[in-house]
Design an enzyme around this catalytic site. Structure first.
Site, short mmCIF file in Angstrom:
data_model
loop_
_atom_site.label_atom_id
_atom_site.label_comp_id
_atom_site.label_asym_id
_atom_site.label_seq_id
_atom_site.Cartn_x
_atom_site.Cartn_y
_atom_site.Cartn_z
N HIS A 131 0.86 -1.18 0.00
CA HIS A 131 0.00 0.00 0.00
C HIS A 131 0.90 1.23 0.00
CE1 HIS A 131 -2.88 2.95 1.66
NE2 HIS A 131 -3.84 2.11 1.32
N ASP A 208 2.98 -4.60 8.42
CA ASP A 208 1.75 -3.84 8.22
C ASP A 208 0.58 -4.81 8.38
OD1 ASP A 208 -0.53 -2.64 7.22
OD2 ASP A 208 0.37 -1.99 5.34
N GLN A 211 -4.74 -5.23 7.18
CA GLN A 211 -5.72 -6.20 6.69
C GLN A 211 -5.71 -7.49 7.49
OE1 GLN A 211 -7.99 -5.54 4.38
NE2 GLN A 211 -7.17 -3.54 3.82
N LYS A 234 -10.87 -1.14 10.27
CA LYS A 234 -11.07 -2.36 9.47
C LYS A 234 -11.52 -3.52 10.34
CE LYS A 234 -7.48 -0.82 6.26
NZ LYS A 234 -8.34 -0.29 5.20
N CYS A 372 -4.65 2.26 -3.83
CA CYS A 372 -3.43 2.81 -3.21
C CYS A 372 -2.27 1.82 -3.36
CB CYS A 372 -3.66 3.16 -1.75
SG CYS A 372 -4.76 4.55 -1.49
#
Length: 414
Positions: A131, A208, A211, A234, A372
């Protein structure tokens, strides 16, 4: 959390849906089908109530007040820190830093550990599926320090080429920043293996988890990562709040990210002493209400059963994948062996934005564009995709509605 425990024994999707007020609305005369969960998940009523209750019942600034409201607000705020510690299995609560979300967490690490440790000629490794929030901060740092960014390539299925990653590692590698799960492809990356190999080369690692935290069980101790970042929104929680986990010795070594109240012990015009962890990195009045409601969101998913949610989402992914493969001219983008419930696709001679508009006309919310992840789209030689991403409250009937709308859209555009 009235009503959650009653559905814990079985995943009653209709009962779950009743907890999400927005799912009752119509869009353009049709029942809302919300398939944009990878961008942000909808919020259950208990999360909305937690926000309202804070502002209605005990709105106060935290930590330094001695009156009842301040003490109640502080206890609730710090309770979320404890909940996050348990949620990702951190060693201690001092390792949990509140941020505005994943993006700020990455920037915090880049601007503190990165600025302190990265020098000219050093190498930072990221991947081709990152991203923008895990590209731009390292680009800025590399520009400032004269460092070099190396990129792990991917294969056509959207999986990392691990042999190539190993070849990128060298004595010049100082940092690896890697996405756990691709927002554009759904690919689950082998981050534990990446972390181990990076550590063998002497590099530090950031994962990261924007998600992954909603779909996978996270254990930062088992991963042995140096930093881990994720967002609330999220995970069925509020926007504007997230967390950074860091290895304690690293957090103690690096300088503050921002200056202001709370992140100090003593201040004079000639000398300043920083506060202890985690407060050294939390300048100013924090996002109190959203932090408190963040805990409610985590409790909500745990009460329903994260494994049951994951199984349901995987069934939806398999069902939708099978249905989409029957449409002539449609190609699924991202066919990794290990995926979460993200399904991106392109259709011959049709712009993704046109598909998104026509689906919206049927009340179906999907995401279109580059997500993105422009370098990823360039690698795949496409301008963008249509992305449907599934959550606990989605159903096979909603997938059927999308399929019917897709067929009509293709017929209209052909």
């Amino acid at each position: 959390m009235t009503g959650i425990l009653e559905i814990e024994k079985g995943l009653d999707i209709q009962a779950i849906r009743k907890h999400f007020p927005v799912l009752e609305r119509e869009v353009k005369g049709r029942p809302l089908v919300y398939f944009d969960n990878a961008a942000t998940a909808q919020k259950p009523q208990v999360v909305i109530d937690a926000l309202i209750n804070y502002y209605s019942d005990y709105n106060a600034n935290i930590h330094r007040g001695i009156h009842t409201l301040a003490e109640e607000a502080t206890a609730a705020f710090e309770g979320t820190r404890d909940a996050i510690k348990e949620f990702i299995n951190a060693e201690s609560r001092e390792q949990i830093i509140f941020t505005s979300g994943t993006t700020e967490g990455i920037n915090l690490v880049a601007q503190t550990w990165g600025r302190q440790n990265i020098k000219a000629g050093d190498e930072i490794i990221i991947s081709n599926m990152e991203h923008h929030s895990n590209i731009v901060p390292w680009y800025l740092l590399a520009q400032e320090k004269g460092a070099v960014i190396k990129v792990i390539p991917i294969n056509d299925a959207g999986e990392l080429e691990m042999d190539a990653f190993e070849k990128l590692l060298s004595e010049k590698t100082k940092f690896v920043s890697i996405v756990h799960v691709s927002n554009a492809l759904g690919t689950i990356n082998p981050v534990k293996e990446i972390i181990a190999k990076a550590h063998e080369a002497g590099a530090k690692v950031l994962v990261d988890g924007a998600q992954s935290t909603v779909h996978l069980d996270i254990d930062v101790q088992d991963l042995n990562t140096d930093f881990f970042v994720f967002s609330s929104h999220k995970l069925y929680g509020p926007t504007g709040i997230g967390a950074l986990y860091g290895r304690k010795e690293l957090l103690e070594e690096i300088p503050p990210y921002q200056g202001g109240g709370e992140m100090i012990k003593d201040v004079s015009f000639t000398n300043i002493t920083w506060n202890d962890l985690p407060y050294k990195f939390e300048a100013g009045t924090p996002n109190i209400a959203d932090a408190i409601a963040f805990k409610t969101a985590m409790d909500f998913t745990k009460a329903i059963g994260r494994e049951k949610i994951r199984q349901h989402e995987n069934e939806l992914l398999a069902y939708a994948t099978e249905q989409l493969m029957q449409i002539p001219g449609l190609r699924i983008i991202g066919t990794a062996k290990k995926k979460i419930s993200v399904l991106s696709f392109v259709i011959d001679n049709v712009h993704p934005q046109d598909i998104g508009i026509l689906l919206d006309n049927k009340g179906i919310a999907v995401r279109t564009g580059h997500h993105c992840a422009q370098p990823l789209m360039e690698r795949l030689c496409i301008r963008g995709t249509t992305r449907a991403s599934f959550a606990m409250y989605n159903t096979k009937e909603e997938v059927d509605a999308m399929m019917e709308a897709l067929r009509k859209a293709i017929k209209l555009l052909s």
